[in-house]
Scaffold this motif. Structure first.
Motif, short mmCIF file in Angstrom:
data_model
loop_
_atom_site.label_atom_id
_atom_site.label_comp_id
_atom_site.label_asym_id
_atom_site.label_seq_id
_atom_site.Cartn_x
_atom_site.Cartn_y
_atom_site.Cartn_z
N LEU A 41 0.84 -1.20 0.00
CA LEU A 41 0.00 0.00 0.00
C LEU A 41 0.88 1.25 0.00
CD1 LEU A 41 -3.31 0.50 1.78
CD2 LEU A 41 -1.65 2.34 1.86
N TYR A 53 -7.75 -5.17 0.91
CA TYR A 53 -6.74 -4.40 0.17
C TYR A 53 -7.17 -4.22 -1.29
CZ TYR A 53 -2.20 -3.25 -1.94
OH TYR A 53 -1.19 -2.65 -2.63
N MET A 78 -7.87 -0.57 -2.84
CA MET A 78 -6.99 0.02 -3.85
C MET A 78 -7.62 0.06 -5.24
SD MET A 78 -4.64 1.09 -2.03
CE MET A 78 -3.51 1.82 -3.21
#
Lengths: 501, 386
Positions: free
Chosen positions: B109, B244, B248
């Motif tokens: 990230l 995640y 994202m």
């Protein structure tokens, strides 16, 4: 020295930047290379200067074949180049800059500044450059800095001088002086290659014109040809150099700027006590030579910079925009086309669709809560790509893969689709092909006709004169005057040099 | 451009092929280390010029034995006589992969926001400090205790990350410097806590900095009964990978993160506060690493020492690089390196030093992170066309 390029070909992957280009420049000749941005002019000159190796073809100087492995070889052979962006060290003096990389030394190996100074003086006097060898470069006006670059080239016995878009940073008067210098140099036998896309300058100074389009030489022309003929040759089709504009119907004041001052990174007053108003339905052009505070003015209007506290105020629709965030400014109804799209206007790794939502990620239509609304984004992207004629395979193409003109259309599409009160367009057609320029100009005028206030910041006088309803001229952070769009070029030129109307 | 060039160019532009080449190359070079100095091969050197075949045979045998041991130790033990020891290796791989995946997501990230978070260790250790406090010094009902300890680990780690982001945003300090320094601060602070009887030192413990075992109510439950050590961690890791991916690729938050990562100045002009984004991104990055901390701190049933972080904070960088900072890639990379960890003892029994696996791991990442190097070795054309 006679310069000859024979069949120069340079490829970048599948893109042919130069396609069998032939060019002969005789001693003492001023040869213009005319072409749009991306036509391959700069690539050709970088091949000549040894920065690129050609895939095919040869370079001849006085009929002898040359091989340049780098700029050092090219310089040694007598080629000098003045880049669009100066390669000078601001904190060094003129003399120090001129000898940099080629320093004269005395017996014990120390720098021999006396010789350096004398060299500068000699060249300066010979061509009437009027440059003080001991002045610090950072204190010199841009036009003089450019002369330092020319001296640098001449001090290494350049017999062929390449000037890459030399007038982009000059006032009209400085441009005239540069042309005078070019004529003097040519008279002394220097061959000059003058790269530009400005037709007027070509007509004024060139002996012969070579027009390049899409990497090929498409013809030679005489400077006596008409501007529209040259433009047609350059673009490959009929070009309408005029923008159709109805008479303006102005409404109420949208933006009112009162006595704003802004500091730049060096704590200098880049904008110094500027005041003006823009009404709905008018285009106020802010003219001026690059670097006179226009960038900082645009940035303060968007909230990217803050004005000096207590110095004045900016109000939109009568509401004062204080020291608040960029997002607040955008949401208050300002659209912004930045002067450097690759730096401030686009994320080149992002797809076109992602670039459309750049300043729209906080709410409708692009976001649904904290999720991206992909279906809606696809729909809007398709519509905008069509409406703004972005030439691309799909909305998923990364913006970085588009041509300059299409990239700019993506920025323009995003900003104009937001339905705002004020459009700030900073250098909206820089590095853009002629077809896209026409299109973008039409869209800007359409915004004005739809009753929006438009600020056009441009260093291109032609663009200013084509679009503006009123013209404000900036010089050293101040507005020299705000004049009518019918003001003469000469008058505007004087104002750009700081002489009030 | 020739047709074959074009094909190669496309292969190289697509990273899966490049990663596969890197992995194979890593294993190939690892084989050299494995074989060249093993007893049977060294013995055959004396007769190399008369019977070179012996040397190659011995080397081949060593390599086959070594990788067989890796397979048996990390996937399925084919020599086992009961199902439990037969399938234990794969469960060990999953158990050891879990923290690598979670921390790898955190580092990934950061990468995608343009931040190089080398502070995984420090953020993990701060998470461990919080989790250990909750798991050894507080008592709560079963279930709640574990969840609270987990959340505290995440919050402590995220707070440490946010501090880094804050310092970067406010003072311009580079995150690499700040995170490295915070690694030292965190490790020493944790050890300090572990030494103090009034803080975290185990009850009745001596001078060694060691905590009590986490309370039974706070430990991660085992998934497959007590014959396997596999615990909740792997479920959390898979869940984290989903979060995640959503964050994202699908959410506007991740979109803004990526925007700042690619072009901060365009993000600024689009009305996004770059400093705030740095603070949030570092916090979220560290939050994923905090999950790995919880896995380490609550996945044990014995007392903890400061070394419980097991260098996962650094290994996570290699996981993120190999995984290309994508959710799926990080899961696969975490599984691969988890398998290395699981298989290492079995290889050691075969006489292969476990460091060989470390070399392979490092080489794979080196090759992945240095595409130009791979291109040069295989004389491949440049992928990017300008």
């Amino acid at each position: 020295m006679k310069l000859e390029l024979r069949g120069i070909t340079k490829k970048f992957g599948s893109l042919v930047a130069n396609d069998h280009i032939d060019l002969v420049v005789m001693p003492g000749e001023i040869r213009s290379l005319l072409g749009e941005n991306g036509a391959g002019k700069s690539t050709l000159m970088n091949v000549l200067y040894g920065l690129y190796q050609a895939d095919a073809g040869e370079i001849l100087l006085d009929d002898k074949v040359q091989t340049f492995k780098g700029p050092g070889d090219a310089m040694a052979a007598g080629i000098g180049m003045v880049h669009q962006h100066f390669m000078l060290i601001p904190v060094f003096t003129v003399a120090e800059n001129v000898v940099l990389g080629n320093e004269p030394v005395n017996g014990i190996g120390a720098l021999d500044l006396e010789t350096a100074r004398a060299r500068v003086k000699e060249i300066s006097d010979r061509f009437g450059f009027n440059v003080d060898p001991d002045a610090l470069v950072e204190d010199l006006p841009v036009g003089v800095q450019q002369r330092v670059e020319i001296i640098k080239a001449l001090s290494r016995d350049a017999k062929v001088l390449v000037l890459d878009e030399p007038t982009a940073v000059l006032t009209p008067q400085e441009t005239d002086e540069l042309m005078q210098i070019m004529r003097e140099l040519a008279k002394a036998g220097t061959s000059i290659v003058f790269i530009t896309h400005k037709l007027r300058e070509v007509q004024a100074v060139a002996d012969k014109i070579t027009v390049i389009r899409q990497g090929k030489v498409v013809g030679e022309a005489s400077p006596k040809e008409s501007a529209s003929k040259l433009a047609t040759l350059m673009v490959g089709r009929e070009v309408d150099l005029k923008v159709d504009k109805k008479s303006m119907k102005t409404g109420s004041v949208v933006l009112s700027v009162e006595n704003i001052s802004v500091l730049d990174e060096r704590e200098q007053r880049a904008v110094d006590g500027v005041s003006f108003e823009v009404r709905a339905g008018e285009i106020l052009a802010i003219a001026g030579v690059q670097g006179n505070g226009q960038t900082e003015l645009a940035e303060v209007l968007l909230g990217l910079r803050t004005s000096i506290k207590g110095s004045g105020s900016i109000s939109l629709d009568g509401k004062v925009l204080g020291h608040v965030s960029v997002r607040h400014h955008l949401e208050a109804g300002i659209a912004y086309i930045p002067e450097d799209r690759n730096k401030d206007g686009l994320v080149s790794e992002f797809s076109i669709a992602e670039n459309f939502m750049l300043d729209g990620s906080y709410g409708k239509p692009y976001a649904k809560g904290i999720n991206i609304n992909f279906a809606e984004r696809d729909r809007i992207s398709k519509k905008l790509i069509q409406e703004f004629d972005v030439r691309t395979q799909s909305a998923a193409t990364p913006a970085g893969k588009l041509s300059g003109g299409n990239q700019q259309k993506v920025v323009v599409a995003r900003e104009l689709s937001r339905g705002v009160k004020l459009l700030i367009a900073s250098q909206p057609t820089r590095g853009v092909d002629v077809g896209s320029i026409e299109f973008i100009h039409e869209r800007i005028v359409a915004e004005r006709d739809a009753g929006r206030a438009v600020i056009l910041i441009s260093t291109e006088l032609d663009e200013v004169l084509a679009l503006a309803d009123r013209i404000a001229v900036m010089y050293r952070g101040k507005i020299v005057g705000i004049v009518d769009a019918a003001t003469s070029r000469e008058q505007l030129g004087k104002m750009m040099a700081g002489i009030a109307a | 451009m020739s047709e074959s060039n074009k094909v190669l160019k496309e292969i190289m532009a697509g990273s899966p092929m490049r990663i596969a080449i890197s992995v194979l190359l890593g294993f190939a070079i690892g084989s050299i280390f494995m074989a060249a100095f093993s007893d049977s091969v060294v013995a055959s050197y004396a007769t190399f010029f008369s019977t070179p075949g012996d040397t190659f045979r011995a080397a081949g045998q060593t390599i086959v034995d070594g990788y067989t041991a890796l397979f048996n130790g990390s996937i399925v033990n084919l020599q086992a006589d009961n199902p439990v020891s037969m399938f234990r290796p794969i469960t060990e791989t999953l158990r050891l992969a879990a923290p690598l995946i979670m921390a790898g997501l955190g580092v990934s990230l950061g990468f995608r926001v343009g931040l190089f978070n080398v502070g995984g260790t420090g953020q993990m250790v701060m998470g461990l400090l919080g989790a250990t406090w909750v798991s050894t010094r507080m008592s709560m009902p079963y279930g709640i205790h574990m969840v609270v300890a987990l959340l505290v680990a995440v919050i402590f780690a995220a707070g440490t990350g946010a501090l880094v982001g804050f310092l970067k945003a406010k003072t311009g300090a580079h995150e690499v410097i700040v995170t490295i320094m915070l690694n030292y601060v965190a490790i020493n602070l944790f050890t300090f806590f572990l030494r103090q009887p009034n803080l975290l030192l185990e009850h009745g413990g001596g001078g060694n900095p060691k905590s009590d075992p986490p309370a039974l109510t706070a430990q991660f439950p085992h998934l497959l009964g007590d014959s396997f050590q596999l615990n909740l961690g792997i479920i959390l890791a898979i869940g984290a990978a989903f979060v995640y991916w959503w964050l994202m690729e699908r959410s506007t938050i991740g979109y803004r993160f990526r925007m700042v990562g690619h072009n901060a100045s365009a993000a600024k002009a689009a009305g996004i506060s770059v400093p705030k984004t740095y603070v949030w991104a570092m916090a979220v990055s560290a939050a994923f690493i905090g999950l790995a901390a919880a896995n380490q701190g609550l996945g044990e049933n014995s007392g903890l020492t400061a070394s419980i972080h097991a260098n996962i904070g650094f290994d996570a960088i290699t996981v993120a690089l190999l995984g290309g900072s994508r959710a799926g890639g990080v899961v696969v990379a975490g599984l691969l390196f988890g398998a290395f960890k699981a298989g290492s003892p079995a290889m050691q029994i075969m006489g292969v030093s476990p460091e060989v696996l470390g070399i392979i791991q490092a080489l794979i990442v080196l090759f992945v992170a240095a595409p130009p190097l791979i291109r040069a070795i295989f004389k491949l054309p440049k992928a990017e066309v300008k």
